[in-house]
Design a protein around this motif. Sequence first.
Motif, PDB file in Angstrom:
ATOM      1  N   ILE A  33     -31.775 -26.012 -21.417  1.00  0.00           N
ATOM      2  CA  ILE A  33     -32.559 -25.153 -20.530  1.00  0.00           C
ATOM      3  C   ILE A  33     -31.684 -24.009 -20.029  1.00  0.00           C
ATOM      4  CG2 ILE A  33     -33.932 -25.072 -18.411  1.00  0.00           C
ATOM      5  CD1 ILE A  33     -35.040 -26.789 -20.902  1.00  0.00           C
ATOM      6  N   ILE A  34     -30.469 -24.340 -19.628  1.00  0.00           N
ATOM      7  CA  ILE A  34     -29.520 -23.304 -19.187  1.00  0.00           C
ATOM      8  C   ILE A  34     -29.297 -22.293 -20.313  1.00  0.00           C
ATOM      9  CG2 ILE A  34     -27.136 -22.867 -18.457  1.00  0.00           C
ATOM     10  CD1 ILE A  34     -28.814 -24.253 -16.285  1.00  0.00           C
ATOM     11  N   GLN A  35     -29.117 -22.788 -21.531  1.00  0.00           N
ATOM     12  CA  GLN A  35     -28.870 -21.898 -22.662  1.00  0.00           C
ATOM     13  C   GLN A  35     -30.072 -21.009 -22.937  1.00  0.00           C
ATOM     14  OE1 GLN A  35     -25.716 -21.705 -24.075  1.00  0.00           O
ATOM     15  NE2 GLN A  35     -26.656 -19.787 -24.698  1.00  0.00           N
ATOM     16  N   SER A  36     -31.279 -21.561 -22.842  1.00  0.00           N
ATOM     17  CA  SER A  36     -32.477 -20.744 -23.097  1.00  0.00           C
ATOM     18  C   SER A  36     -32.629 -19.656 -22.041  1.00  0.00           C
ATOM     19  CB  SER A  36     -33.743 -21.617 -23.162  1.00  0.00           C
ATOM     20  OG  SER A  36     -34.137 -22.064 -21.886  1.00  0.00           O
ATOM     21  N   ILE A  37     -32.242 -19.947 -20.810  1.00  0.00           N
ATOM     22  CA  ILE A  37     -32.284 -18.957 -19.729  1.00  0.00           C
ATOM     23  C   ILE A  37     -31.304 -17.823 -20.037  1.00  0.00           C
ATOM     24  CG2 ILE A  37     -31.688 -18.586 -17.294  1.00  0.00           C
ATOM     25  CD1 ILE A  37     -32.817 -21.468 -16.795  1.00  0.00           C
ATOM     26  N   LYS A  38     -30.080 -18.192 -20.390  1.00  0.00           N
ATOM     27  CA  LYS A  38     -29.062 -17.184 -20.701  1.00  0.00           C
ATOM     28  C   LYS A  38     -29.432 -16.376 -21.938  1.00  0.00           C
ATOM     29  CE  LYS A  38     -25.189 -19.620 -18.570  1.00  0.00           C
ATOM     30  NZ  LYS A  38     -23.892 -20.265 -18.810  1.00  0.00           N
ATOM     31  N   ASN A  39     -29.950 -17.051 -22.972  1.00  0.00           N
ATOM     32  CA  ASN A  39     -30.337 -16.356 -24.206  1.00  0.00           C
ATOM     33  C   ASN A  39     -31.434 -15.315 -23.967  1.00  0.00           C
ATOM     34  OD1 ASN A  39     -28.511 -17.914 -25.620  1.00  0.00           O
ATOM     35  ND2 ASN A  39     -30.056 -19.241 -26.544  1.00  0.00           N
ATOM     36  N   ALA A  40     -32.218 -15.511 -22.926  1.00  0.00           N
ATOM     37  CA  ALA A  40     -33.321 -14.598 -22.632  1.00  0.00           C
ATOM     38  C   ALA A  40     -32.861 -13.311 -21.956  1.00  0.00           C
ATOM     39  CB  ALA A  40     -34.351 -15.301 -21.748  1.00  0.00           C
ATOM     40  N   GLY A  41     -31.584 -13.252 -21.575  1.00  0.00           N
ATOM     41  CA  GLY A  41     -31.091 -12.058 -20.883  1.00  0.00           C
ATOM     42  C   GLY A  41     -31.128 -12.204 -19.371  1.00  0.00           C
ATOM     43  N   ILE A  42     -31.303 -13.438 -18.904  1.00  0.00           N
ATOM     44  CA  ILE A  42     -31.273 -13.703 -17.471  1.00  0.00           C
ATOM     45  C   ILE A  42     -29.808 -13.890 -17.076  1.00  0.00           C
ATOM     46  CG2 ILE A  42     -31.982 -15.276 -15.622  1.00  0.00           C
ATOM     47  CD1 ILE A  42     -34.488 -15.882 -17.405  1.00  0.00           C
ATOM     48  N   VAL A  43     -29.342 -13.035 -16.190  1.00  0.00           N
ATOM     49  CA  VAL A  43     -27.936 -13.002 -15.799  1.00  0.00           C
ATOM     50  C   VAL A  43     -27.645 -14.019 -14.703  1.00  0.00           C
ATOM     51  CG1 VAL A  43     -26.126 -11.506 -14.849  1.00  0.00           C
ATOM     52  CG2 VAL A  43     -27.795 -10.581 -16.465  1.00  0.00           C
ATOM     53  N   ASP A  44     -28.592 -14.177 -13.792  1.00  0.00           N
ATOM     54  CA  ASP A  44     -28.420 -15.114 -12.691  1.00  0.00           C
ATOM     55  C   ASP A  44     -29.799 -15.595 -12.250  1.00  0.00           C
ATOM     56  OD1 ASP A  44     -27.006 -16.645 -10.845  1.00  0.00           O
ATOM     57  OD2 ASP A  44     -26.905 -15.050  -9.354  1.00  0.00           O
ATOM     58  N   MET A  45     -29.848 -16.822 -11.765  1.00  0.00           N
ATOM     59  CA  MET A  45     -31.103 -17.383 -11.270  1.00  0.00           C
ATOM     60  C   MET A  45     -30.772 -18.354 -10.154  1.00  0.00           C
ATOM     61  SD  MET A  45     -33.934 -19.729 -13.254  1.00  0.00           S
ATOM     62  CE  MET A  45     -34.586 -18.419 -14.283  1.00  0.00           C
ATOM     63  N   GLU A  46     -31.526 -18.259  -9.068  1.00  0.00           N
ATOM     64  CA  GLU A  46     -31.403 -19.180  -7.948  1.00  0.00           C
ATOM     65  C   GLU A  46     -32.797 -19.638  -7.565  1.00  0.00           C
ATOM     66  OE1 GLU A  46     -29.512 -16.798  -4.940  1.00  0.00           O
ATOM     67  OE2 GLU A  46     -27.516 -17.209  -5.733  1.00  0.00           O
ATOM     68  N   ILE A  47     -32.897 -20.902  -7.161  1.00  0.00           N
ATOM     69  CA  ILE A  47     -34.158 -21.423  -6.638  1.00  0.00           C
ATOM     70  C   ILE A  47     -33.876 -21.961  -5.249  1.00  0.00           C
ATOM     71  CG2 ILE A  47     -36.025 -23.104  -6.907  1.00  0.00           C
ATOM     72  CD1 ILE A  47     -35.565 -22.994  -9.933  1.00  0.00           C
ATOM     73  N   TYR A  48     -34.683 -21.534  -4.293  1.00  0.00           N
ATOM     74  CA  TYR A  48     -34.573 -21.986  -2.915  1.00  0.00           C
ATOM     75  C   TYR A  48     -35.795 -22.822  -2.574  1.00  0.00           C
ATOM     76  CZ  TYR A  48     -30.862 -18.539  -2.400  1.00  0.00           C
ATOM     77  OH  TYR A  48     -29.700 -17.820  -2.549  1.00  0.00           O
ATOM     78  N   LEU A  49     -35.616 -23.761  -1.661  1.00  0.00           N
ATOM     79  CA  LEU A  49     -36.689 -24.659  -1.264  1.00  0.00           C
ATOM     80  C   LEU A  49     -36.842 -24.652   0.250  1.00  0.00           C
ATOM     81  CD1 LEU A  49     -38.676 -27.053  -1.904  1.00  0.00           C
ATOM     82  CD2 LEU A  49     -36.686 -28.563  -1.689  1.00  0.00           C
ATOM     83  N   HIS A  50     -38.081 -24.543   0.702  1.00  0.00           N
ATOM     84  CA  HIS A  50     -38.426 -24.734   2.113  1.00  0.00           C
ATOM     85  C   HIS A  50     -39.668 -25.611   2.148  1.00  0.00           C
ATOM     86  CE1 HIS A  50     -39.166 -24.174   6.334  1.00  0.00           C
ATOM     87  NE2 HIS A  50     -40.420 -23.894   6.027  1.00  0.00           N
ATOM     88  N   ALA A  51     -39.542 -26.789   2.763  1.00  0.00           N
ATOM     89  CA  ALA A  51     -40.634 -27.771   2.780  1.00  0.00           C
ATOM     90  C   ALA A  51     -41.008 -28.065   1.327  1.00  0.00           C
ATOM     91  CB  ALA A  51     -41.797 -27.292   3.623  1.00  0.00           C
ATOM     92  N   ASN A  52     -42.200 -27.656   0.896  1.00  0.00           N
ATOM     93  CA  ASN A  52     -42.563 -27.863  -0.513  1.00  0.00           C
ATOM     94  C   ASN A  52     -42.733 -26.531  -1.257  1.00  0.00           C
ATOM     95  OD1 ASN A  52     -45.101 -27.331   0.830  1.00  0.00           O
ATOM     96  ND2 ASN A  52     -46.122 -28.084  -1.010  1.00  0.00           N
ATOM     97  N   ARG A  53     -42.247 -25.448  -0.678  1.00  0.00           N
ATOM     98  CA  ARG A  53     -42.376 -24.126  -1.300  1.00  0.00           C
ATOM     99  C   ARG A  53     -41.062 -23.739  -1.964  1.00  0.00           C
ATOM    100  NH1 ARG A  53     -46.495 -20.196   0.558  1.00  0.00           N
ATOM    101  NH2 ARG A  53     -47.591 -21.796  -0.601  1.00  0.00           N
ATOM    102  N   LEU A  54     -41.165 -23.294  -3.230  1.00  0.00           N
ATOM    103  CA  LEU A  54     -40.009 -22.857  -4.008  1.00  0.00           C
ATOM    104  C   LEU A  54     -39.992 -21.337  -4.101  1.00  0.00           C
ATOM    105  CD1 LEU A  54     -40.419 -25.315  -7.007  1.00  0.00           C
ATOM    106  CD2 LEU A  54     -38.646 -25.441  -5.238  1.00  0.00           C
ATOM    107  N   TYR A  55     -38.803 -20.759  -4.030  1.00  0.00           N
ATOM    108  CA  TYR A  55     -38.593 -19.326  -4.226  1.00  0.00           C
ATOM    109  C   TYR A  55     -37.536 -19.163  -5.308  1.00  0.00           C
ATOM    110  CZ  TYR A  55     -40.811 -19.207   0.349  1.00  0.00           C
ATOM    111  OH  TYR A  55     -41.689 -19.372   1.380  1.00  0.00           O
ATOM    112  N   MET A  56     -37.874 -18.443  -6.357  1.00  0.00           N
ATOM    113  CA  MET A  56     -36.922 -18.197  -7.444  1.00  0.00           C
ATOM    114  C   MET A  56     -36.519 -16.728  -7.414  1.00  0.00           C
ATOM    115  SD  MET A  56     -37.255 -18.246 -11.624  1.00  0.00           S
ATOM    116  CE  MET A  56     -38.332 -19.631 -11.637  1.00  0.00           C
ATOM    117  N   ILE A  57     -35.225 -16.503  -7.453  1.00  0.00           N
ATOM    118  CA  ILE A  57     -34.674 -15.150  -7.547  1.00  0.00           C
ATOM    119  C   ILE A  57     -33.963 -15.072  -8.886  1.00  0.00           C
ATOM    120  CG2 ILE A  57     -33.106 -13.465  -6.538  1.00  0.00           C
ATOM    121  CD1 ILE A  57     -33.530 -15.010  -3.852  1.00  0.00           C
TER     122      ILE A  57
END
Length: 111
Positions: A33-57
């Motif tokens: 999964i990490i490799q597929s993310i990098k292969n797509a040209g995604i340089v960085d990714m973060e996911i944050y959680l509050h209660a049950n809500r996710l935020y992806m940057i």
Amino acid sequence: MKTIRHCFICDLKDDPKLIAEYRAYHKEVWPEIIQSIKNAGIVDMEIYLHANRLYMIMEVGKDYDAETKAKNDAENPKVQEWEKLMWQYQQAIPSAKPGQKWVPMERIFKL
């Protein structure tokens, strides 16, 4: 390298046990999964959680193309396995379109 930031939102099922399991999976994301993310040209990714809500940057380079990533993900059995597994924990936010998991957010302020 200049990057472009994309932000997305998704919900988890509001169940403490499921949320704990989801967190555990994200401490050891499968290498494919990490490799597929990098292969797509995604340089960085973060996911944050509050209660049950996710935020992806997501920071992407000039080579990133969302349609190409979606096509490649659809053809990658390991990515499909991961997505199927994650969907056991996730749920669409109320404003999501049918079949939409991660909904793009609109930036309304920047310092």
